[in-house]
Design an enzyme around this catalytic site. Structure first.
Site, PDB file in Angstrom:
ATOM      1  N   ASN A  57     -42.770 -47.427 -60.363  1.00 33.21           N
ATOM      2  CA  ASN A  57     -44.062 -48.083 -60.249  1.00 33.21           C
ATOM      3  C   ASN A  57     -44.609 -48.414 -61.636  1.00 33.21           C
ATOM      4  O   ASN A  57     -44.605 -49.573 -62.050  1.00 33.21           O
ATOM      5  CB  ASN A  57     -45.027 -47.203 -59.457  1.00 33.21           C
ATOM      6  CG  ASN A  57     -46.297 -47.917 -59.100  1.00 33.21           C
ATOM      7  OD1 ASN A  57     -46.603 -48.973 -59.658  1.00 33.21           O
ATOM      8  ND2 ASN A  57     -47.054 -47.388 -58.187  1.00 33.21           N
ATOM      9  N   ASP A  58     -45.005 -47.393 -62.377  1.00 29.49           N
ATOM     10  CA  ASP A  58     -45.610 -47.660 -63.681  1.00 29.49           C
ATOM     11  C   ASP A  58     -44.626 -48.311 -64.655  1.00 29.49           C
ATOM     12  O   ASP A  58     -45.024 -49.084 -65.515  1.00 29.49           O
ATOM     13  CB  ASP A  58     -46.127 -46.353 -64.291  1.00 29.49           C
ATOM     14  CG  ASP A  58     -47.286 -45.795 -63.469  1.00 29.49           C
ATOM     15  OD1 ASP A  58     -47.962 -46.595 -62.802  1.00 29.49           O
ATOM     16  OD2 ASP A  58     -47.501 -44.583 -63.502  1.00 29.49           O
TER      17      ASP A  58
END
Lengths: 522, 464
Positions: free
Chosen positions: B392-393
């Site tokens: 995600n990040d």
């Protein structure tokens, strides 16, 4: 609320405004769906298929319209009565009509619908913003038109598109030029490319160059800088010099290419003339031109709308109903676009439509509401892509400037650190005994060796690196081994315990590293 | 065994250890490297045991036998997903060993120093026990967090900086009391209190660090375990311990540096405070008008069938869902159809440096298809389909676009340049940093919602 889908009454129109799979979804949104008998036959959707997913089939068009709340159509309603049936009169006041309308070209129609107090949502007025992409029927249709344009060209063209080496000799690939790389143009480029042709494409908007290149097509560039990105992602009219340069390019290409597909349109204006009669004359015998702008006057001087003509040995296709010629596909996509618009209109999924004029998409799409013409909506801003693209570049520049500025500071810092390090070493040398200094030298040198060696370790092996350093850092066991023979019991037990845990570490570390390295295979 | 011969053997062992680490520069030489390491360790242990002062062979044989058996069984049973936990607990035992050896060395009254030498030796004992204590307790906490026994969220005590400062000052004062004691008993008391402080400090340091920063913690503890060994080496005047300690210490330090760089984080700020503790400003929540486009398995399979170049970007979520074997199946299937399939790994993917590579290797994904972020980031424009699994990040475009984002400036995998990006996700939740990911609403992003393993299994069936 009740949705009806009448048969399209425009001559030759094969599309239909919904498909059986979308009917299911409409019913899920809380609507009742009724369909005129044989409405989908030309698009290969039978009444039985519609019935099986819960739609009602109605034989009589008058009966169908009588209790309709929402009418879904493809083509705008026809002004005159057709076969004794008048679509507009059949709709009662307060009905919601969703279809293509072309409000700019159809003022009379718009006025009549407003007089009838019909609320009209024009599928051609869906704004070109990313949120509304799934409702963008123009793009869906343009995509199909682009595909079909290549298929029509291939159908007429007397040779292969793809090049081949056969036992009987070499076959050269066809050369295709696509003018205008909008949705239709890009679709045409992709289709022609996948048939194996050499594809060149031209567009006045430089921002589409990347998209053209991404399809493996060649981007024809003018030696001229003028970008034409207008509002809403459409092109705008260019200067005279630009047009001259452009025409020279087309004249030169016309002699070389086998197929020309033109898709150049400027909203609200007749299509620009790009292929002159002379250019057609200069093309090879058997060449094909497909003019997707035929309905707006054509990009080619010799195009005749709705017709195929052969001029100077070149076939010029001016069909205006290319999506309708792929009726099943275009009906499916159009139905899906309409469904997404309806989903936006029914936020609670209870079959009750709310026309919320605060909603940007609904505001733009609604062209008549409660008897008032609400066309045309506020103008959409220029495409935002350019901004997002340039942003990362700016970000890169800032740190670079920072670096240059601090070069001197860094030098001063390095010198200070070196001096400080030197002083500490000197101070240490003054007070520390010789034995300590010897060990200290070994320590510092080992740190440097470690630094050099570790930077070379492959990043993919960092986990094995950790487990192996774990194993070897248990070299600390040597300390315990030397002390375990002590005559003092406490020391003996402490050391024994240290040997125990350190040997777990050594054996465990090495064997798990071995296990990991064994897994890495090519 | 004569003293000089032992020293010569130690030198040989030191060289073998350096060669062992050097071997890790490529996959081919790595297995030879581990043999060097084992040989070095055997030589060092053998030379030490043959030292004339070592007589208690019974105890050595018993403890080493038990230790080796335990080590072997742990190493054989550990799952690759649990590697970070294993490494953490092994670090803690290095720390504990350093404490034990430090104490027994201090108790050993047969060794006599005087003057400056005594002061320096006392400082060495003090330091090796201190570093050992904080490595020991810090690693235990890291182990607890990694194996989810403890809450992964950073626990931030009020006034934690003041507490750290207090502990540090106390350590210095106790150090003074230890080196120049009023009585032998006072020295022991100072040593005990300092050990307790070291343990508290280790706990406090790691407990304040969040789950996403775990790779940094592990590397840092790796480094500490090296420094503990080096300090013990100084204490025992043993050059081999000093060399190995320095090698391991700098190795861990470099790994921490690499990870900090990859997260655009400052090392000091990581160890003094947890990640995600920053308040997210309103402006960093992006206003984008894009909507999430979700797709089903059939569509995803169709996208993959048309693709010639596929990139897979795995994150720790893939390992949590145990999806790597299904991913491997899809990879092999696509490769057999002539599709170019590659993997892009962010340096902080997983729970320790290089963790993702090990997990992929375990799933039999060929290592020459696995690439580091820097190697492939420019290539995304040529990729037809990128599959993001459990990351995600590390794929958040806000890191580049939005200067107000908490992760601004962190290098990320620029997956959005590929023609289509399929993101596998359970729902629309945020990553560790707790910020929105504008990738999900990009025009060319398709979301495939559901459990990663279930989705990948279904996709494999659909494709074959």
């Amino acid at each position: 609320m009740k949705i009806i889908i009448p048969k399209e009454r425009y001559p030759g129109e094969k599309r239909v405004a919904t498909s059986p799979s979308i009917v299911t979804q409409l019913i899920d949104l809380g609507f009742d769906v009724s369909i005129e008998t044989n409405a989908g036959v030309a698009a290969s959707f039978t009444d039985i298929e519609y019935q099986s997913v819960g739609a009602k089939i109605v034989d009589d068009a008058n009966l169908l319209f009588i209790d309709a709340d929402i009418v879904l159509k493809v083509r705008a309603p026809i002004l005159e009565a057709n076969n004794g049936f008048d679509e507009i009169s059949a709709m009662k006041a307060g009905t919601i009509l969703i279809s293509f309308i072309w409000p700019a070209q159809n003022e009379v129609l718009l006025q009549r619908l407003a007089d009838q107090k019909i609320t009209v949502l024009a599928m051609d007025a869906v704004p070109r913003i990313s949120r509304a992409q799934k409702m963008d029927a123009l793009s869906s249709m343009a995509n199909i038109a682009g595909y079909r344009a290549v298929i029509e060209a291939a159908n007429t063209f007397g040779r292969f598109f793809t090049g081949q080496i056969t036992a009987a000799g070499r076959i050269k690939p066809a050369k295709v030029m696509v003018i205008g790389a909008g949705v239709a143009g890009l679709s045409a480029i992709g289709t022609a490319k996948s048939l194996g042709a050499i594809v060149r494409a031209f567009d006045t908007r430089l921002e589409v160059k990347d998209q053209i290149l991404s399809l493996d097509a060649e981007f024809l560039e003018l030696d001229f800088s003028e970008d034409s990105s207008g509002a809403g992602g459409y092109a705008k009219t260019m200067s005279k010099e630009f047009i001259d340069a452009e025409m020279a390019l087309f004249a030169e290409q016309a002699k070389d290419v086998d197929i020309i597909i033109t898709t150049a349109l400027i909203p609200g204006k007749p299509a620009p003339l790009l292929i002159t009669a002379d250019m057609v004359k200069s093309m090879k015998q058997g060449s094909v031109i497909v003019d997707l702008a035929a309905e707006q006057g054509g990009n080619c001087a010799l195009t005749e709308a709705h017709e195929i003509v052969i001029q100077h040995g070149v076939t010029i296709i001016g069909y205006c109903n290319l999506p309708s010629r792929l009726a099943a596909q275009s009906s499916q996509l159009y139905a899906s676009n309409i469904f997404h618009l309806l989903a936006e209109l029914v936020p609670d999924k209870n079959g009750q439509i709310i026309i919320n004029m605060e909603n940007e998409v609904i505001r733009a799409t609604t062209v008549v509401k409660d008897g008032v013409i609400t066309w045309s909506p506020p103008i959409a801003p220029a495409p935002a892509k350019v901004v997002t693209k340039s942003q990362p570049k700016n970000m890169e520049i800032i740190p670079m400037a920072d670096k240059e500025e601090s070069a001197l500071n860094r030098f001063i810092r390095d010198i200070t650190l070196a001096a400080l390090g030197g002083c500490i070493l000197w101070g240490l040398g003054l007070i520390a005994p010789a034995s300590f200094m010897a060990h200290f030298s070994v320590f510092i040198l080992a740190c440097f060796v470690g630094y050099m060696v570790i930077w070379n370790v492959s990043a993919s092996l960092h986990t094995p690196l950790m487990s192996i350093t774990n194993a070897i850092s248990s070299i600390i066991i040597l300390g315990a081994l030397l002390q375990v023979s002590s005559s003092i019991n406490t020391i003996m037990w402490l050391s024994s315990f240290a040997i125990l845990i350190a040997s777990i570490n050594i054996v465990g570390g090495f064997s798990v590293t071995h296990r990991m390295l064994k897994m890495f295979t090519k | 065994m004569p003293e000089n011969l032992i020293t010569a053997t130690y030198l040989g062992a030191a060289i073998l250890f350096i060669l062992a680490l050097d071997g890790l520069s490529s996959h081919e030489s790595a297995r030879k490297g581990i043999l060097y390491g084992i040989t070095g360790m055997l030589l060092a242990v053998a030379a030490t045991v043959l030292n004339s002062s070592v007589t208690n062979y019974l105890m050595i044989v018993i403890t080493m036998a038990i230790g080796s058996l335990l080590g072997l069984s742990v190493a054989a049973r550990v799952q690759m997903v649990q590697m970070p936990q294993l490494v953490a607990i092994l670090h803690s035992s290095v720390g504990l060993a350093a404490i034990l050896i430090g104490y027994s060395n201090y108790m050993d009254t047969s060794i006599h120093f005087s003057g400056n030498e005594k002061t320096i030796h006392d400082i060495e004992v003090y330091l090796s026990i201190y570093i050992g204590a904080l490595t020991f307790s810090g690693s235990i906490i890291a182990f607890g967090k990694l194996s989810a026994i403890l809450d992964g969220k950073p626990l931030l005590l009020p006034g934690r900086h003041a507490l750290n400062l207090l502990l540090f000052t106390a350590t210095l004062i106790l150090g003074w009391l230890f080196v120049a004691p009023a009585s032998p008993e006072a020295a022991y008391i100072a040593l005990y209190i300092m050990t307790a402080i070291g343990i508290i400090y280790g706990i406090h340091m790691v407990i304040a660090i969040g789950g996403a920063d775990m790779p940094i913690v592990i590397s840092m503890l790796n480094s500490y375990s090296g420094w503990a060994a080096a300090a013990t080496g100084f204490m025992l005047s043993n050059d081999l311990l000093i060399i190995v300690g320095a090698l391991v210490g700098s190795s861990g330090a470099i790994l921490s540096y690499i990870i900090c760089n990859a997260m655009n984080r400052n090392f000091i700020s990581v160890i003094t405070g947890g990640f995600g503790t920053k308040k997210i400003s309103k402006s960093s929540v992006l206003n984008n008008d894009g909507e999430v486009i979700s797709i089903d398995i059939t569509t995803a399979a169709a996208l993959l069938q048309q693709a010639k170049k596929v990139m897979i970007v795995p994150g720790y979520g893939m390992a949590v869902a145990h999806a790597q074997h299904a991913v491997s199946g899809i990879t092999q299937l696509l490769m057999s159809r002539g599709v170019n399939v590659r993997f892009g790994i962010h340096p902080v993917a997983g729970r320790m440096p290089g963790h993702m590579n090990v997990l992929l290797a375990e799933a039999k994904i060929p290592y020459d298809a696995v690439f580091e972020m820097e190697e492939i980031n420019d290539d995304f424009a040529n990729i037809d389909v990128t599959i993001v699994i459990g990351a995600n990040d590390t794929v958040n475009p806000a890191a580049l676009d939005d200067p107000d984002s908490p992760i601004a400036g962190m290098p990320v995998l620029e997956v959005w340049h590929s023609k289509t990006t399929i993101v596998l996700k359970r729902g629309m939740s945020t990553g560790y940093s707790g910020i929105e990911n504008p990738l999900f609403t990009k025009e060319n992003t398709r979301m495939l919602f559901g459990d990663a393993k279930t989705s990948m299994d279904a996709l494999l069936i659909e494709l074959s």
